[in-house]
Design an enzyme around this catalytic site. Structure first.
Site, PDB file in Angstrom:
ATOM      1  N   LEU A 183      -9.293   1.264   2.951  1.00 17.19           N
ATOM      2  CA  LEU A 183      -7.890   1.233   2.547  1.00 17.19           C
ATOM      3  C   LEU A 183      -7.273   2.560   2.978  1.00 17.19           C
ATOM      4  CD1 LEU A 183      -9.341  -0.916   0.777  1.00 17.19           C
ATOM      5  CD2 LEU A 183      -7.624  -0.455  -0.979  1.00 17.19           C
ATOM      6  N   LYS A 265      -3.433  -0.450  -7.968  1.00 13.98           N
ATOM      7  CA  LYS A 265      -4.750  -0.279  -7.344  1.00 13.98           C
ATOM      8  C   LYS A 265      -5.566  -1.567  -7.442  1.00 13.98           C
ATOM      9  CE  LYS A 265      -5.055   4.163  -6.094  1.00 13.98           C
ATOM     10  NZ  LYS A 265      -5.928   5.072  -6.843  1.00 13.98           N
ATOM     11  N   GLY A 287     -10.124   6.435  -0.782  1.00  9.55           N
ATOM     12  CA  GLY A 287     -10.118   7.902  -0.760  1.00  9.55           C
ATOM     13  C   GLY A 287     -10.055   8.527  -2.141  1.00  9.55           C
ATOM     14  N   GLN A 296      -7.304   7.908 -11.237  1.00  6.17           N
ATOM     15  CA  GLN A 296      -8.658   8.188 -10.771  1.00  6.17           C
ATOM     16  C   GLN A 296      -9.533   8.838 -11.841  1.00  6.17           C
ATOM     17  OE1 GLN A 296      -8.221  10.345  -7.060  1.00  6.17           O
ATOM     18  NE2 GLN A 296      -6.960   8.729  -6.171  1.00  6.17           N
ATOM     19  N   CYS A 455      17.676   8.950  -2.866  1.00  2.00           N
ATOM     20  CA  CYS A 455      16.575   9.041  -3.831  1.00  2.00           C
ATOM     21  C   CYS A 455      16.271  10.517  -4.030  1.00  2.00           C
ATOM     22  CB  CYS A 455      15.332   8.287  -3.358  1.00  2.00           C
ATOM     23  SG  CYS A 455      14.515   9.001  -1.910  1.00  2.00           S
TER      24      CYS A 455
END
Length: 482
Positions: A183, A265, A287, A296, A455
């Site tokens: 990915l 995810k 990663g 994570q 933005c």
């Protein structure tokens, strides 16, 4: 000038059948890559080495650069090859080759033999060493820390004088381990993780989830092609692009904001697992580095992994960010990652760090599963060697610091970001169209009015403005306050 290639130590300690298979794979990989430079290059080998015979008119420096990037090589030697006669002949040729390099230096002779001979390796070293010491400007012999090493390899009825020694990547020959899907986002982490996987001998397909439009996809394609061309060109793989803006929009619509990152995810893993089946891949590569971001943590990674039955490889799991960036510099992806547009669409406020599987599954149940099915169905698969042919450079867009009175500002931020930091302008109309709805609603915009996308970071606005300009919407620019 020829090359003598030694496989990595891990290959050398394998059982004979496995070692034979991996050496054969290494030989095939070296041959595919070097013969693209010159078809007259001959690649041969035995159970413990690969020999490369090079025509005189080939640029050795180009071959050296290629060999340094082929997985499975421990080191390789640039050698001069001669038929074996006697020790006097070896000493004479060694004198001619090494005399210019020994002036004012210490040296040591390192001899190595394969086969049956009338002399020992020690005899070879003493004979050549005596000639070099007496007939060059060398200051002496130093067996522990010499300035120069004179390497001589006797292999049956021939011998090599080693001019230079180079370190290889190590690892396993590419293709000697099963395939995987990585990915890849184009940033530091995913590019380094991909490289480490390829170095381990895994044939690696590139899977990109397009969250941010054409500009992001262009950058990722360039990174993927760089990694393949430099470290994996012996094997053809796919670049697979999955349009994921619809999935992001559905997450934004249906999911509690604290769980957005974890669920995104999980959606990626679910899609990746389905795509991996079509490529015969046996693992997914990410990663992730433990605790680097909220999604994570160990608890969250555990919940994410439950979305798929596939093995998830995380080569960076214990690495520091500084170490990752350093390695990105070594493999040539640092400059890509540093300039890669950063996707900032899914930003949770107070994101969950200890997600519970049942709670996440409850949130996912609120989503329309058809959007994920459609994203996987709409994926585009391209052979990596053709990927640069598909790149259209994103259009440059004008940045406007001070809007004209008639300009309409389109705030493309997520509604929660608008609430935290509302945009106030006295003289301009402001439309609130989240980035994930922009493509669907752009047809409602008046063609004779100038629109400025806005933005906080400027990333999403530039991505979408460039994408729309490429599609012919010249009246859409970017509002970039000073």
């Amino acid at each position: 000038m020829n090359f003598l290639i030694r496989p990595s130590a891990e290959v050398a300690i394998k059982s004979k059948p496995v070692r034979r298979q991996q050496i054969r794979q290494l030989r095939q990989n070296v041959s595919k890559i070097l013969r693209r430079v010159n078809r007259d290059i001959v690649v041969e080998g035995s159970w413990d080495r690969v020999d490369v015979r090079v025509p005189d008119d080939v640029d050795n420096e180009r071959l050296i650069a290629l060999l340094k990037c082929i997985p499975g090589i421990s080191n390789f030697l640039e050698v001069r090859d001669y038929p074996l006669t006697d020790l006097d002949d070896i000493a004479e040729r060694a004198l001619a080759v090494f005399k210019p390099h020994l002036e004012g230096k210490t040296f040591a002779v390192r001899g190595r033999r394969t086969g049956e001979h009338s002399f020992s390796s020690a005899d070879l070293e003493r004979k050549v060493g005596a000639v070099l010491l007496s007939q060059t400007g060398a200051t002496g012999v130093n067996l522990k820390q010499p300035h120069e090493q004179v390497r001589i390899e006797v292999i049956h009825d021939r011998y090599h004088l080693v001019e230079r020694r180079f370190e290889g990547l190590g690892g396993y020959p590419l293709g000697s381990v099963e395939s995987a899907v990585t990915l890849i986002s184009g940033g530091y982490d995913s590019s380094v993780a991909t490289y480490l996987t390829m170095r381990r001998g895994i044939r690696t397909h590139f899977l990109f989830f397009n969250l941010g439009g054409a500009a992001h996809e262009v950058g990722v394609k360039q990174v993927a092609h760089h990694l393949w061309a430099r470290y994996g060109a012996s094997h053809s793989v796919k670049f697979i692009s999955v349009p994921f803006e619809g999935v992001v929009a559905e997450i934004m619509r249906a999911v509690d904001h604290r769980h957005m990152g974890v669920i995104l995810k999980r959606m990626m893993l679910k899609a990746a697992a389905r795509i991996a089946e079509t490529t015969s891949a046996r693992a997914l590569v990410t990663g992730d580095a433990v605790a680097q971001v909220s999604s994570q943590t160990l608890a969250n990674l555990n919940v994410v992994d439950r979305a798929s039955d596939e093995v998830v490889l995380r080569p960076l799991i214990t690495m520091d960010k500084v170490e990752i960036i350093r390695l990105a510099g070594e493999i040539g992806t640092e400059s890509y990652a540093r300039n890669m547009p950063e996707y900032c669409g899914v930003i949770s406020q107070k994101p969950v760090t200890r997600a519970k599987l049942h709670r996440v599954e409850e949130e996912e149940a609120k989503m329309d599963t058809a959007v994920l099915d459609q994203a996987v169905e709409d994926r585009v698969e391209t052979p990596i060697q053709k990927i640069l042919d598909t790149i259209t450079t994103p259009e440059d867009v004008e940045l406007v610091q001070t809007p004209a009175v008639g300009d309409v500002i389109i705030d493309v931020r997520h509604p929660s970001e608008e609430e935290r930091a509302p945009l106030h302008l006295t003289n301009n109309e402001i439309l609130h169209i989240p980035f994930y709805e922009l493509n669907q609603r752009v047809g409602d915009l008046a063609p004779d009015c100038r629109y400025l996308l806005y933005c906080d970071r400027g990333t999403m606005s530039r991505m979408h403005a460039g994408h729309l300009k490429a599609a012919g919407r010249e009246n859409i620019l970017v509002y970039s306050p000073a």
